[in-house]
Design a protein around this motif. Structure first.
Motif, short mmCIF file in Angstrom:
data_model
loop_
_atom_site.label_atom_id
_atom_site.label_comp_id
_atom_site.label_asym_id
_atom_site.label_seq_id
_atom_site.Cartn_x
_atom_site.Cartn_y
_atom_site.Cartn_z
N ASP A 18 2.67 -2.12 -10.67
CA ASP A 18 2.26 -3.57 -11.22
C ASP A 18 1.28 -3.05 -12.63
OD1 ASP A 18 3.13 -5.05 -9.32
OD2 ASP A 18 1.53 -4.79 -8.00
N MET A 55 0.76 -2.03 -16.52
CA MET A 55 1.56 -2.26 -17.73
C MET A 55 2.23 -0.86 -18.00
SD MET A 55 -1.11 -4.56 -20.13
CE MET A 55 -0.08 -4.73 -21.56
N THR A 56 3.40 -0.62 -18.47
CA THR A 56 4.12 0.19 -19.09
C THR A 56 3.96 0.35 -20.30
OG1 THR A 56 6.21 -0.87 -18.91
CG2 THR A 56 5.58 0.30 -17.02
N PRO A 57 4.16 1.43 -21.26
CA PRO A 57 4.53 2.85 -20.47
C PRO A 57 2.98 3.40 -20.08
CG PRO A 57 4.28 3.26 -22.63
CD PRO A 57 4.45 1.82 -22.54
N THR A 102 9.61 0.26 -18.70
CA THR A 102 10.26 -1.00 -18.32
C THR A 102 11.38 -1.11 -19.22
OG1 THR A 102 8.16 -1.87 -17.44
CG2 THR A 102 10.00 -3.37 -18.02
N VAL A 156 13.73 -3.15 -21.77
CA VAL A 156 12.96 -4.37 -22.13
C VAL A 156 14.12 -5.11 -22.83
CG1 VAL A 156 10.67 -3.76 -22.85
CG2 VAL A 156 12.38 -3.32 -24.40
N ASP A 206 10.56 0.61 -22.98
CA ASP A 206 9.20 0.65 -23.77
C ASP A 206 8.62 1.83 -24.00
OD1 ASP A 206 8.39 0.63 -21.15
OD2 ASP A 206 7.24 -1.11 -21.28
N HIS A 224 10.40 2.92 -28.61
CA HIS A 224 11.74 2.65 -27.92
C HIS A 224 12.41 4.19 -27.47
CE1 HIS A 224 11.16 -0.52 -30.99
NE2 HIS A 224 12.01 -1.18 -30.18
N ILE A 249 17.51 -5.90 -17.34
CA ILE A 249 15.99 -6.31 -18.38
C ILE A 249 14.94 -6.50 -17.10
CG2 ILE A 249 14.92 -7.78 -19.53
CD1 ILE A 249 17.69 -8.02 -21.21
N ILE A 305 1.15 -4.88 -27.85
CA ILE A 305 0.02 -5.52 -27.62
C ILE A 305 -1.20 -4.95 -28.01
CG2 ILE A 305 0.21 -5.58 -25.19
CD1 ILE A 305 -0.74 -8.72 -26.98
N PHE A 326 8.38 -6.22 -30.64
CA PHE A 326 8.81 -5.45 -29.41
C PHE A 326 8.84 -6.61 -28.46
CE2 PHE A 326 8.71 -2.61 -26.03
CZ PHE A 326 9.16 -1.56 -26.62
N ASN A 327 9.95 -6.40 -27.66
CA ASN A 327 10.13 -7.60 -26.49
C ASN A 327 8.99 -7.32 -25.43
OD1 ASN A 327 12.74 -8.64 -27.27
ND2 ASN A 327 13.90 -6.73 -26.32
N LEU A 344 7.31 -7.89 -21.86
CA LEU A 344 7.60 -8.39 -20.39
C LEU A 344 6.35 -8.07 -19.49
CD1 LEU A 344 11.20 -7.31 -19.80
CD2 LEU A 344 10.33 -9.61 -19.54
N ALA A 356 0.97 -8.91 -16.55
CA ALA A 356 -0.40 -8.41 -17.50
C ALA A 356 -0.33 -8.75 -18.79
CB ALA A 356 -0.85 -7.05 -16.84
N ARG A 357 0.73 -8.18 -19.43
CA ARG A 357 0.76 -8.23 -20.99
C ARG A 357 1.02 -9.47 -21.14
NH1 ARG A 357 3.38 -3.69 -22.52
NH2 ARG A 357 4.56 -3.61 -20.45
N ARG A 400 -2.31 -10.94 -21.83
CA ARG A 400 -3.05 -10.59 -23.00
C ARG A 400 -2.38 -11.28 -24.20
NH1 ARG A 400 -3.87 -3.91 -21.63
NH2 ARG A 400 -4.31 -4.03 -23.91
N VAL A 449 15.90 -12.89 -20.59
CA VAL A 449 14.90 -12.96 -19.66
C VAL A 449 13.49 -12.78 -20.21
CG1 VAL A 449 13.99 -10.97 -18.08
CG2 VAL A 449 16.56 -11.12 -18.25
N VAL A 491 1.06 0.39 -24.93
CA VAL A 491 1.29 -0.78 -24.09
C VAL A 491 1.22 -1.97 -24.65
CG1 VAL A 491 0.46 0.47 -22.07
CG2 VAL A 491 -0.87 -1.34 -23.17
#
Lengths: 355, 355
Positions: free
Chosen positions: A9, A11-13, A252, A254, A265, A299, A313, B69, B87-88, B90, B93-94, B97, B115, B355
């Motif tokens: 849960d 945020m990535t990365p 993730t 994206v 990402d 990327h 995605i 972000i 940047f896409n 998803l 949490a992101r 923000r 998506v 992130v």
């Protein structure tokens, strides 16, 4: 704080560390050195986090190994008192900081040439002398004197300086070359003995050489960093399995611009461009037949043409990096977990300490 | 503070920026876009320093371009109000923000798939809608819809969402492919016009494409990052000369183990392992016939066999990095100078914001 959350849960990365695997890696290495009766000095450049060095010393490690003066200062501030810096040091400002550090911890440094020795000698004195190891190139092709007689000569030069104490030998070996390393070190130890020079420390090193350290019988200690987390290069070297890799980078999907292309990402600012001989940029744990064929800064381009299963995605992927030590340095914090539940978050305190 | 010191008296490795060259790079690019009557939106990922983005906007740039972000938040905190994030995005949490950021600045984002569009649509509403550009893959092979009709479809989907505003098109092009880029964009703009969809922005990009941006006549703005410093890859692309490279990494020769090997105190944690197609790790300005053949984390191995002049231990060398954008991200601070005298030191405020 994310403690108690699922790592999936976040945020990535994000770079996550499995505490159970890490603890096992610490224990297995320390048990080995306890068994062969040799000091073990972990290299903290891999994690750059004092709390992890504390786990390593609590397990039985003798002191720590740093690579730069700025890195050593962070660990001295955190209370570590037995510190080896394995890098030739030059320059007035650096020597000033080195002198201040030597005044407050039990410090050792290296030298592989007379310029460095003379610079150190000009800054230290007999009131609080500095311990110096002679770095030997036993085949690694990086720093180091080239022959046992060169090592002997440099040791004598150190011994002749009032402000310096010759404290022994050090090598960062070529992997899988224990016989050559032992031959170089044993000959040098013999020369030193003939000359009546005490040589309390013979420091051998490297995670790839860790479990063959007993073959270098002249060594009194071993240094290694990567072993605490392990990585894809250590897997390839046969030093560990996938289940022994404590660090994963979570990313993730994206974008899926085409049937065979996924974009993650996590780019070179999260995974680094370190290939270490690989042709791709990390192991996709859940998609082993897919390949991270290139990285831009943010990327990762994944080629899915060889992978029957294809992520969608929004899917999260787990990546074992090629080289864990450079990944830690890119994140402000590392996230720790057990069974996927966040246990703690640690600041990478010595991140970016390159001077 | 080191202001007033010579850069050559600083501890190495250090990344130094020649302010005169940087200012000229900013001016030359802005003059070009002023001349062709196109907006210019600098990408701040290269420097990650608000004070430099302020120079770029003072010169005439329209807003800034961020990649993540977390990076955008740093620049919003510093007072920038016109921000594009390319940047896409998803994840709950992101998006939380992103919504907070959209409430306080004039924000634009991108999407290249449904998506992402649907996720954005689920989080934004008509009270404060989010501007979305459709990212197009015009040959770059990274993110982006694959055809003008796909772009059109995604634009319609965005336009149908109460919380989103279709704001235009964006591409990160393959270098030297202006005709293909223009064909894709012009066809898409035509489709949008037929459908009665407003398309206020057509954003083209990249430092390698900077001075050919006029060939993409459909574009309304250009994004570029590297141009502010330039680097060895930009030199190879014919976009600049050595005298236009504002960033150098200063390093010190710490060892000369053999006649043909020098070792520097700057490794992959200072220069990065980014090759960008080169076979070595940066240009040694004063020893152009020497080659940085490999990097360890804190060591550069230099092959001097092709170099008549050979640096000695203690000598400082100047390195133009292969890829400047990844170097900035490794240092906590960048040092600025004029004619070698330190003018200021700036914290890399968005360092590590991935992130």
């Amino acid at each position: 704080m994310s403690v108690g959350l699922s790592i999936h849960d976040l945020m990535t990365p994000v770079a996550v560390i499995d505490e159970t695997i890490m603890e096992n890696n610490i224990k297995v290495a320390q048990d080995y050195f306890d068994r062969i009766g040799r000091n073990f000095r972990p290299h903290v450049k891999t994690h750059k986090i004092p709390a992890l060095a504390a786990l390593q010393t609590a397990a039985g490690a003798k002191g720590i190994n740093c690579q730069k003066i700025s890195e050593a200062e962070v660990f001295a501030d955190a209370g570590f008192t037995d510190i080896l810096i394995t890098f030739n040091m030059l320059g007035a400002a650096r020597l000033e900081r080195l002198k201040a550090l030597n005044a407050r911890v039990d410090l050792q440094v290296v030298a592989d040439n007379s310029v460095v020795v003379d610079a150190l000698a000009g800054r230290f004195d007999a009131d609080r002398p500095l311990k110096v190891l002679v770095e030997c190139d036993t085949g690694g092709g990086r720093n180091g004197v080239q022959t046992p007689s060169d090592a002997m000569q440099l040791a004598e030069r150190i011994d002749a300086c009032a402000g310096l104490v010759f404290h022994g030998l050090l090598t960062y070996p070529k992997a899988a070359s224990e016989a050559a390393v032992e031959a170089f070190l044993a000959e040098t130890v013999g020369l030193l003995k003939q000359a009546g020079l005490e040589c309390p420390v013979v420091s051998h090193g490297g995670s790839p050489s860790l479990f063959d350290s007993d073959l270098v019988s002249s060594a009194t200690e071993h240094r290694a960093g990567t072993y605490i987390f392990n990585d894809r290069a250590m897997m390839r070297a046969g030093m560990c399995d996938l289940d022994d890799c404590a660090m994963q980078v979570l990313a993730t999907v994206v974008s899926r611009p085409t049937e065979t292309r996924a974009v993650l990402d996590a780019g070179s600012k999260a995974l680094t461009s370190d290939l270490l001989g690989f042709t791709d940029h990390g192991l996709l744990v859940d998609y082993p037949d897919a390949s991270i064929v290139s990285l831009n800064e943010e990327h990762a381009i994944v080629d899915l043409s060889g992978s029957a299963r294809k992520p969608q995605i929004g899917d999260q992927v787990r990546i074992v990096p090629n080289h864990t030590c450079v990944v830690s340095n890119l994140f402000e914090k590392l996230v720790f977990h057990r069974d996927g539940v966040v246990t703690r978050i640690e600041t990478v305190a010595a991140r970016g300490k390159v001077v």
